[in-house]
Structures are given as structure tokens and as C-alpha cells.
Design a protein around this motif. Structure first.
Motif, mmCIF file in Angstrom:
data_model
loop_
_atom_site.group_PDB
_atom_site.id
_atom_site.type_symbol
_atom_site.label_atom_id
_atom_site.label_comp_id
_atom_site.label_asym_id
_atom_site.label_seq_id
_atom_site.Cartn_x
_atom_site.Cartn_y
_atom_site.Cartn_z
ATOM 1 N N HIS A 114 0.674 57.529 24.526
ATOM 2 C CA HIS A 114 0.899 56.324 25.331
ATOM 3 C C HIS A 114 2.302 55.776 25.040
ATOM 4 O O HIS A 114 2.676 55.639 23.879
ATOM 5 C CB HIS A 114 -0.090 55.208 24.969
ATOM 6 C CG HIS A 114 -1.529 55.546 25.180
ATOM 7 N ND1 HIS A 114 -2.103 55.658 26.434
ATOM 8 C CD2 HIS A 114 -2.537 55.775 24.298
ATOM 9 C CE1 HIS A 114 -3.390 55.945 26.305
ATOM 10 N NE2 HIS A 114 -3.673 56.026 25.021
ATOM 11 N N PHE B 1 -7.399 47.928 29.686
ATOM 12 C CA PHE B 1 -7.417 49.189 28.945
ATOM 13 C C PHE B 1 -8.645 49.187 28.034
ATOM 14 O O PHE B 1 -8.929 48.199 27.348
ATOM 15 C CB PHE B 1 -6.132 49.322 28.122
ATOM 16 C CG PHE B 1 -6.041 50.609 27.361
ATOM 17 C CD1 PHE B 1 -5.819 51.801 28.024
ATOM 18 C CD2 PHE B 1 -6.172 50.635 25.985
ATOM 19 C CE1 PHE B 1 -5.736 52.999 27.325
ATOM 20 C CE2 PHE B 1 -6.084 51.819 25.278
ATOM 21 C CZ PHE B 1 -5.873 53.009 25.953
ATOM 22 N N HIS C 288 -7.040 64.965 21.330
ATOM 23 C CA HIS C 288 -7.930 63.799 21.230
ATOM 24 C C HIS C 288 -8.866 63.817 22.440
ATOM 25 O O HIS C 288 -8.433 64.080 23.556
ATOM 26 C CB HIS C 288 -7.047 62.547 21.226
ATOM 27 C CG HIS C 288 -7.761 61.245 21.105
ATOM 28 N ND1 HIS C 288 -9.043 61.118 20.628
ATOM 29 C CD2 HIS C 288 -7.348 59.971 21.399
ATOM 30 C CE1 HIS C 288 -9.388 59.831 20.634
ATOM 31 N NE2 HIS C 288 -8.386 59.121 21.097
ATOM 32 N N HIS D 89 -7.586 58.287 16.511
ATOM 33 C CA HIS D 89 -8.425 57.133 16.424
ATOM 34 C C HIS D 89 -9.918 57.469 16.459
ATOM 35 O O HIS D 89 -10.752 56.615 16.160
ATOM 36 C CB HIS D 89 -7.950 56.243 17.601
ATOM 37 C CG HIS D 89 -8.851 55.518 18.453
ATOM 38 N ND1 HIS D 89 -8.855 55.541 19.818
ATOM 39 C CD2 HIS D 89 -9.812 54.647 18.086
ATOM 40 C CE1 HIS D 89 -9.739 54.724 20.296
ATOM 41 N NE2 HIS D 89 -10.339 54.166 19.291
ATOM 42 N N GLU E 250 -10.812 61.220 23.607
ATOM 43 C CA GLU E 250 -11.110 60.002 24.365
ATOM 44 C C GLU E 250 -10.713 60.257 25.825
ATOM 45 O O GLU E 250 -9.669 60.855 26.106
ATOM 46 C CB GLU E 250 -10.355 58.797 23.789
ATOM 47 C CG GLU E 250 -10.875 57.509 24.390
ATOM 48 C CD GLU E 250 -10.474 56.248 23.602
ATOM 49 O OE1 GLU E 250 -9.625 56.353 22.695
ATOM 50 O OE2 GLU E 250 -11.008 55.176 23.926
ATOM 51 N N ASP F 298 -2.783 59.293 19.618
ATOM 52 C CA ASP F 298 -2.668 57.851 19.874
ATOM 53 C C ASP F 298 -1.644 57.177 18.955
ATOM 54 O O ASP F 298 -1.156 56.081 19.252
ATOM 55 C CB ASP F 298 -4.022 57.167 19.646
ATOM 56 C CG ASP F 298 -4.941 57.256 20.860
ATOM 57 O OD1 ASP F 298 -4.448 57.492 21.971
ATOM 58 O OD2 ASP F 298 -6.151 57.064 20.682
ATOM 59 N N TYR G 44 -1.495 47.123 20.294
ATOM 60 C CA TYR G 44 -2.214 48.378 20.546
ATOM 61 C C TYR G 44 -2.822 48.911 19.239
ATOM 62 O O TYR G 44 -4.008 49.218 19.162
ATOM 63 C CB TYR G 44 -1.243 49.393 21.155
ATOM 64 C CG TYR G 44 -1.778 50.789 21.254
ATOM 65 C CD1 TYR G 44 -2.472 51.205 22.380
ATOM 66 C CD2 TYR G 44 -1.594 51.696 20.221
ATOM 67 C CE1 TYR G 44 -2.981 52.489 22.463
ATOM 68 C CE2 TYR G 44 -2.092 52.978 20.291
ATOM 69 C CZ TYR G 44 -2.786 53.372 21.418
ATOM 70 O OH TYR G 44 -3.298 54.638 21.491
ATOM 71 N N ASP H 287 -9.288 58.860 28.221
ATOM 72 C CA ASP H 287 -7.972 58.568 28.808
ATOM 73 C C ASP H 287 -7.042 59.775 28.686
ATOM 74 O O ASP H 287 -6.021 59.853 29.365
ATOM 75 C CB ASP H 287 -7.340 57.293 28.213
ATOM 76 C CG ASP H 287 -7.320 57.236 26.697
ATOM 77 O OD1 ASP H 287 -8.131 57.928 26.072
ATOM 78 O OD2 ASP H 287 -6.502 56.476 26.151
ATOM 79 N N HIS H 288 -7.418 60.730 27.821
ATOM 80 C CA HIS H 288 -6.602 61.943 27.665
ATOM 81 C C HIS H 288 -7.358 63.230 27.988
ATOM 82 O O HIS H 288 -6.732 64.254 28.228
ATOM 83 C CB HIS H 288 -6.077 62.035 26.221
ATOM 84 C CG HIS H 288 -5.477 60.768 25.745
ATOM 85 N ND1 HIS H 288 -4.327 60.258 26.287
ATOM 86 C CD2 HIS H 288 -5.887 59.868 24.830
ATOM 87 C CE1 HIS H 288 -4.051 59.099 25.703
ATOM 88 N NE2 HIS H 288 -4.975 58.838 24.824
HETATM 89 FE FE1 FEO Z 1 -8.007 56.961 21.631
HETATM 90 FE FE2 FEO Z 1 -5.540 56.837 24.059
HETATM 91 O O1 FEO Z 1 -7.232 57.246 23.288
#
Ligand code: FEO
Length: 382
Positions: free
Chosen positions: A215, A20, A76, A144, A78, A163, A184, A80-81
Motif C-alpha cells: 500500500h 478501508f 499475504h 499482519h 488478506e 503490508d 495505518y 485486498d491483495h
Molecule cells: Fe493485511 Fe493490506 O492487508
């Protein structure tokens, strides 16, 4: 998957990912959570990582049952989203993207399009009514990334926490939620305790009965427990009395010292966790350093410095504002031991550390004198 009658889970579970964020081991994978709210208006909350578009868009369409989404809420940016924002708009060209000004600027960078045009830019405190559901947006900078916002849905008392309160693994609650959520949190957001505290202050004004993060599992019971852990982590307090022992050892002599310290501490009834930094999951070792009230560092002198994995470990602590702990040091060196000096220098910027007076200086292999020093160190750290 149903969360309430009108809030649905449409996320995906990535079991193939090797690391990750290209650094965290996730033996049980990670989920990219996304949600749909069905009301007079419909909203999709966040997208998923790039490889999961087909699975995710099917989930979304299944829940929409032929309706078109009115809004895509982006909490967010980033990837991953956010990776599938542009593709989502290709499928649903009439959707209005709702996000913060900073997020829209990032969308321009990622997708080469100004999605603020035709979108809705929201700021802290703004509301969006969907009918019986109303989302209130709360700015959460650096939890984040700087553009992050979370949202609170009043009628269902649901916090969409981005997050925050996320964890690795599947989206079912397991017994080790705290261990993985700490790994995490400390790994990803640990540097930004002050900003998390600020968000917790805002969240304390809300009546929250459900937390939907980006998540891991949806949290529906004992919300105070999760919030209290986040309060502990973000204020850099320790969670438990105990000692994290981190060591590096080239030929086993420093390891013998670390194991002896572990045995002495346990004999005193002290809880310990011990990591060989050359072989352990570094993120677990760092996470446990924040869990316990004390750390003991045992390492060899190497190239007039310290052994590289120990340097990486200490850097990992310092960049996350490690503070307010007891610290014990065991140094080893066959001709010019200087690990103690190097470690103290590296930790110099950390606030409120208390160094044990018992100094263990090994010249190659454990001596009888060293064994007494280790016993004394154990007493100091207990
Ligand atoms: Fe800061 Fe799950 O991305």
C-alpha cells in the motif's frame, strides 16, 4: 510504471472505497500494489482487491508484453491483495503459485482449491531464482496475518515488504507520510509489535535501497528514517514529547475542561493534539496517543460507566498494547462521578503507565478549584 528496468509497478488506486477494512476512513483512497519482475523467468507479486481485476490484469499483460508469467508470488492472503488469485490462474493456467504453507491453507479456504499442488511452498530463507534476480523469502508472521512473508531481491536491494511500511492514500510520497503511515500501522498491525521487531531484526541484516510495500508509495530514499519509525512504533516508544487530549462531552462542560487543559499545556510550551471522540476520526486519535509521551482523558460518567466513545477509544489503546506513557484523567459526573475509577480499571492491563497525581473531579461544571487542579495536571503532564 517502471521501478527498475525489470521491476514494474502494476497496482491500482482505489479512490471509491468508503472505509478501508470497513473501519478506517481513507479520504485519499488506498492503493493495492502489485509488481512484475521480468527476467529469464517472470513473476507477478501479489494481486489486488476484487473489484480491480480488469484494470490490474491489463497492467500485468502490458508489462509482460506477450510473455506468460512463470510465478505468482503471494506474500499475504488478506483479500485486498489475494482476491484475484483464482481468476489470475484462470487466465494463466500454467503459472506456479509461490507462497507459504499457511497461505496455501488459506487459499483452500478462500477458493476451495489446493493451489499447493503444482505450486511452490516456501519457508523462511528459501530462495527463488528468476535469472539475474533472486528472491529470498522471509517469514513475517503477524505482520499482519500469520501466513505473511516478505521477500528480498538481492540484485536490486529491493524489499517487498507486504503490508509493512504501507500507508493510506496514493502511491506518491507526501509530506504527511509519517502521520498516515502511523495511523495505518497502529490501526492495523499495532498489536503485533513483538513480531514487527522480529522482522526488523531480520531486515537489519539486509542492504535495502528500496521498499515496495502493498500500500502506498515505493520508498527509495532515507530508508533508515522509515525503519527507525517502525522501530519506535513497534517497541511502543513515543515519537514526540507532547500530550494527546481525548475528551467526550455531552453539554460542553467536560469539553471546557479539556480546552482549558490544552491552553495550560500550550502556555507551558507543550505540544498538544486534542480530539472530541464523539466526532473525530477514532483511528487518528488512537494513532496520536501512540505518537506522544502523555495522554489526558476527560470524560463524563454515563450509566455508571464512561461515555461510550471514550470506552471505545481506551479499548483501542489496550488492544494495541498501549504502554509506557504518562496519563492524566479528568472526570465529570453530576451525582456519582466514577469515570476515574472506570478508566483506571480499563487501563489496568497496560504496562508501565504513570498516572498523574493531580485528580480533576468535576461535579457538572468547572469550579474555581477545578481550574487550579487542571493547571496542576498540566504541570504534571508537561
Ligand atoms: Fe493485511 Fe493490506 O492487508
Amino acid at each position: 510504471m517502471k521501478i527498475t528496468d525489470n521491476i514494474k509497478y502494476v497496482g491500482v488506486y482505489d479512490t471509491k472505497i468508503d472505509l478501508f477494512e470497513s473501519q478506517y476512513q481513507v479520504p485519499f483512497g488506498v492503493t493495492y500494489n502489485s509488481y512484475v519482475i521480468l527476467d529469464d523467468k517472470t513473476a507477478v507479486l501479489d494481486t489486488v482487491s476484487t473489484d480491480f481485476f480488469d484494470e490490474w490484469i491489463k497492467n500485468v499483460k502490458d508489462e509482460l508484453c506477450g510473455r506468460s508469467p512463470d510465478y505468482l508470488i503471494v506474500h499475504h492472503m488478506e483479500p485486498d491483495h489475494s482476491a484475484n488469485i483464482a481468476r489470475f490462474i484462470d487466465v494463466f493456467p500454467d503459472v506456479r503459485v509461490v507462497s507459504s504453507a499457511k497461505a496455501f491453507a488459506m487459499m483452500k479456504n478462500f477458493f476451495g482449491k489446493d493451489l499447493a499442488v503444482g505450486g511452490i511452498t516456501v519457508k523462511d530463507g528459501d530462495k527463488l531464482s528468476l535469472g539475474s534476480h533472486t528472491l529470498t523469502f522471509i517469514a513475517a508472521p503477524m505482520v499482519h496475518w500469520p501466513e505473511v512473508m516478505v521477500s528480498y531481491e538481492e540484485s536490486t536491494k529491493t524489499l517487498f515488504s507486504a503490508d509493512g511500511f504501507g500507508t493510506f492514500g496514493k502511491n506518491e510520497l507526501t509530506d504527511n507520510w509519517a502521520d498516515e503511515a502511523r495511523r495505518y500501522y497502529i490501526g492495523i498491525v499495532g498489536k503485533y509489535g513483538a513480531q514487527v521487531q522480529s522482522l526488523l531484526k531480520k531486515a537489519s541484516m539486509l542492504d535495502i535501497s528500496r521498499i515496495c510495500s502493498l500500500h502506498g508509495p515505493i520508498l527509495t530514499e532515507n530508508i533508515e528514517y522509515y525503519v527507525s519509525l517502525y522501530d519506535t512504533w513497534s517497541s511502543y516508544k513515543y515519537e514526540e514529547e507532547g500530550v494527546l487530549i481525548a475528551y467526550t462531552s455531552v453539554y460542553g462542560n467536560t469539553k471546557a475542561a479539556a480546552l482549558l487543559l490544552d491552553a495550560e499545556l500550550r502556555a507551558l510550551g507543550v505540544k498538544t493534539a486534542i480530539y472530541d471522540l464523539s466526532r473525530a476520526d477514532m483511528s487518528k486519535a488512537i494513532s496520536d496517543a501512540f505518537k506522544y509521551s502523555a495522554i489526558a482523558l476527560a470524560t463524563t460518567t454515563y450509566n455508571a460507566d464512561i461515555f461510550p466513545p471514550m470506552r471505545t477509544f481506551i479499548h483501542g489503546l489496550c488492544e494495541r498494547n498501549f504502554s509506557s506513557r504518562k496519563v492524566g484523567i479528568i472526570e465529570n459526573g453530576s451525582w456519582a462521578p466514577m469515570a476515574n475509577k472506570v478508566i483506571r480499571g480499563l487501563l489496568d492491563g497496560c504496562r508501565n503507565l504513570t498516572f498523574a497525581e493531580s485528580c480533576v473531579k468535576i461535579n457538572s461544571a468547572l469550579s474555581e478549584e477545578n481550574k487550579t487542579e487542571i493547571k496542576n495536571l498540566a504541570k504534571e503532564l508537561s
